[in-house]
Scaffold this motif. Sequence first.
Motif, PDB file in Angstrom:
ATOM      1  N   LEU A  89       0.834  -1.202   0.000  1.00 34.10           N
ATOM      2  CA  LEU A  89       0.000   0.000   0.000  1.00 34.10           C
ATOM      3  C   LEU A  89       0.873   1.257   0.000  1.00 34.10           C
ATOM      4  O   LEU A  89       1.961   1.277   0.569  1.00 34.10           O
ATOM      5  CB  LEU A  89      -0.906  -0.004   1.234  1.00 34.10           C
ATOM      6  CG  LEU A  89      -2.227   0.759   1.131  1.00 34.10           C
ATOM      7  CD1 LEU A  89      -3.120   0.176   0.055  1.00 34.10           C
ATOM      8  CD2 LEU A  89      -2.941   0.749   2.479  1.00 34.10           C
ATOM      9  N   SER A  90       0.372   2.317  -0.614  1.00 39.63           N
ATOM     10  CA  SER A  90       1.142   3.546  -0.742  1.00 39.63           C
ATOM     11  C   SER A  90       1.099   4.418   0.502  1.00 39.63           C
ATOM     12  O   SER A  90       1.679   5.505   0.512  1.00 39.63           O
ATOM     13  CB  SER A  90       0.624   4.350  -1.939  1.00 39.63           C
ATOM     14  OG  SER A  90      -0.746   4.667  -1.761  1.00 39.63           O
ATOM     15  N   ILE A  91       0.420   3.961   1.558  1.00 36.77           N
ATOM     16  CA  ILE A  91       0.378   4.692   2.826  1.00 36.77           C
ATOM     17  C   ILE A  91       0.746   3.739   3.961  1.00 36.77           C
ATOM     18  O   ILE A  91       0.589   2.515   3.836  1.00 36.77           O
ATOM     19  CB  ILE A  91      -1.019   5.310   3.089  1.00 36.77           C
ATOM     20  CG1 ILE A  91      -2.102   4.219   3.111  1.00 36.77           C
ATOM     21  CG2 ILE A  91      -1.343   6.364   2.046  1.00 36.77           C
ATOM     22  CD1 ILE A  91      -3.496   4.737   3.460  1.00 36.77           C
ATOM     23  N   PRO A  92       1.260   4.251   5.084  1.00 40.25           N
ATOM     24  CA  PRO A  92       1.600   3.385   6.213  1.00 40.25           C
ATOM     25  C   PRO A  92       0.354   2.711   6.798  1.00 40.25           C
ATOM     26  O   PRO A  92      -0.730   3.307   6.841  1.00 40.25           O
ATOM     27  CB  PRO A  92       2.229   4.349   7.231  1.00 40.25           C
ATOM     28  CG  PRO A  92       2.632   5.538   6.447  1.00 40.25           C
ATOM     29  CD  PRO A  92       1.633   5.656   5.342  1.00 40.25           C
ATOM     30  N   THR A  93       0.529   1.478   7.253  1.00 43.79           N
ATOM     31  CA  THR A  93      -0.577   0.703   7.822  1.00 43.79           C
ATOM     32  C   THR A  93      -0.222   0.255   9.230  1.00 43.79           C
ATOM     33  O   THR A  93       0.914  -0.154   9.496  1.00 43.79           O
ATOM     34  CB  THR A  93      -0.886  -0.524   6.960  1.00 43.79           C
ATOM     35  OG1 THR A  93       0.300  -1.325   6.822  1.00 43.79           O
ATOM     36  CG2 THR A  93      -1.368  -0.110   5.574  1.00 43.79           C
ATOM     37  N   ILE A  94      -1.209   0.328  10.113  1.00 49.24           N
ATOM     38  CA  ILE A  94      -1.019  -0.063  11.511  1.00 49.24           C
ATOM     39  C   ILE A  94      -2.086  -1.080  11.883  1.00 49.24           C
ATOM     40  O   ILE A  94      -3.277  -0.832  11.673  1.00 49.24           O
ATOM     41  CB  ILE A  94      -1.126   1.156  12.463  1.00 49.24           C
ATOM     42  CG1 ILE A  94      -0.126   2.245  12.073  1.00 49.24           C
ATOM     43  CG2 ILE A  94      -0.899   0.732  13.909  1.00 49.24           C
ATOM     44  CD1 ILE A  94      -0.711   3.356  11.232  1.00 49.24           C
ATOM     45  N   ALA A  95      -1.678  -2.207  12.427  1.00 56.03           N
ATOM     46  CA  ALA A  95      -2.617  -3.182  12.969  1.00 56.03           C
ATOM     47  C   ALA A  95      -2.779  -2.928  14.459  1.00 56.03           C
ATOM     48  O   ALA A  95      -1.782  -2.790  15.173  1.00 56.03           O
ATOM     49  CB  ALA A  95      -2.127  -4.605  12.729  1.00 56.03           C
ATOM     50  N   ALA A  96      -4.025  -2.855  14.927  1.00 55.83           N
ATOM     51  CA  ALA A  96      -4.324  -2.696  16.351  1.00 55.83           C
ATOM     52  C   ALA A  96      -4.982  -3.989  16.816  1.00 55.83           C
ATOM     53  O   ALA A  96      -6.119  -4.276  16.444  1.00 55.83           O
ATOM     54  CB  ALA A  96      -5.250  -1.505  16.578  1.00 55.83           C
ATOM     55  N   VAL A  97      -4.261  -4.769  17.622  1.00 58.93           N
ATOM     56  CA  VAL A  97      -4.664  -6.145  17.920  1.00 58.93           C
ATOM     57  C   VAL A  97      -5.095  -6.313  19.366  1.00 58.93           C
ATOM     58  O   VAL A  97      -4.347  -6.002  20.298  1.00 58.93           O
ATOM     59  CB  VAL A  97      -3.510  -7.123  17.604  1.00 58.93           C
ATOM     60  CG1 VAL A  97      -3.891  -8.541  18.001  1.00 58.93           C
ATOM     61  CG2 VAL A  97      -3.149  -7.060  16.131  1.00 58.93           C
ATOM     62  N   SER A  98      -6.311  -6.821  19.543  1.00 60.66           N
ATOM     63  CA  SER A  98      -6.777  -7.302  20.845  1.00 60.66           C
ATOM     64  C   SER A  98      -7.181  -8.752  20.666  1.00 60.66           C
ATOM     65  O   SER A  98      -7.537  -9.181  19.567  1.00 60.66           O
ATOM     66  CB  SER A  98      -7.962  -6.486  21.337  1.00 60.66           C
ATOM     67  OG  SER A  98      -9.074  -6.644  20.467  1.00 60.66           O
ATOM     68  N   GLY A  99      -7.130  -9.532  21.745  1.00 57.86           N
ATOM     69  CA  GLY A  99      -7.531 -10.928  21.648  1.00 57.86           C
ATOM     70  C   GLY A  99      -6.710 -11.669  20.609  1.00 57.86           C
ATOM     71  O   GLY A  99      -5.539 -11.376  20.394  1.00 57.86           O
ATOM     72  N   PRO A 100      -7.325 -12.647  19.912  1.00 55.92           N
ATOM     73  CA  PRO A 100      -6.566 -13.424  18.941  1.00 55.92           C
ATOM     74  C   PRO A 100      -6.401 -12.733  17.601  1.00 55.92           C
ATOM     75  O   PRO A 100      -7.302 -12.063  17.109  1.00 55.92           O
ATOM     76  CB  PRO A 100      -7.423 -14.686  18.773  1.00 55.92           C
ATOM     77  CG  PRO A 100      -8.822 -14.236  19.061  1.00 55.92           C
ATOM     78  CD  PRO A 100      -8.683 -13.192  20.123  1.00 55.92           C
TER      79      PRO A 100
END
Length: 253
Positions: free
Chosen positions: A89-100
């Motif tokens: 992707l041409s923009i930064p990506t952030i995963a926000a993870v709770s649980g599994p």
Amino acid sequence: MSSSVLTEVTGDVTTITINRPESLNALNEETFQSIGAAVTEAAENSRALILTGSERAFSSGADLQGGVAEREGIDLAGANAIIASILDLSIPTIAAVSGPAAGIGCSLALACDYLVMSEKSYLMLPFTKIGLMPDGGSTALVAASAGRHRALRLALTGEKLQAADALDWGLASEVVPAGSHLTRAEEVAAVFAQGPTLALTASKRAINRASLTALESSFGREVEGQDALRASADFAEGVAAFLDKRSPDFTGQ
């Protein structure tokens, strides 16, 4: 956009939320396609992207509640293309993870550039528990960050890798107190959105291409392997045992 995927735009940041809390945000074909459409739209209209799950989970992986047919209903090649699009992707990506973040849901999280995990969350590749192998590019994504033997440990045992260990293994960027994962992801996204987008994009693509040289071939091996394994008696038994909440009786057939 399907109700199984919610999109919210705040300033220059798009947040995509997998919204199937009754199944811990399990993924089916409709949900995958909606994620893909939302990612494409975000790339056109935003400067940073957050991918998260509603309530108690990021994603428990492919939906098994419909039995074998539900798992087979996911177009794995199409899902791989969506995961590849997140990586590129041409923009930064952030995963926000709770649980599994489990199964192909783990692949979605690992495809993001920055992974914020709640201290109560975990990563998991439980495929062998239902007679399958890891997919969604996870055979390359985990090995690239954690190394061969740790990738084999996750793939062969199907164990839960708790957030603190995921950070230690290089699979997470940050671990934060329970309940603050999305707030922290929003803070990171805001910084990225105000940054030099061209430089950020060039940096992430250079690092991904240097470290994920085997990704395309891994996608191919995973599709080929899963096609064969989904025709096996062990897969049918694994799904049946999962739905019956019992231990599977694998025969190697």
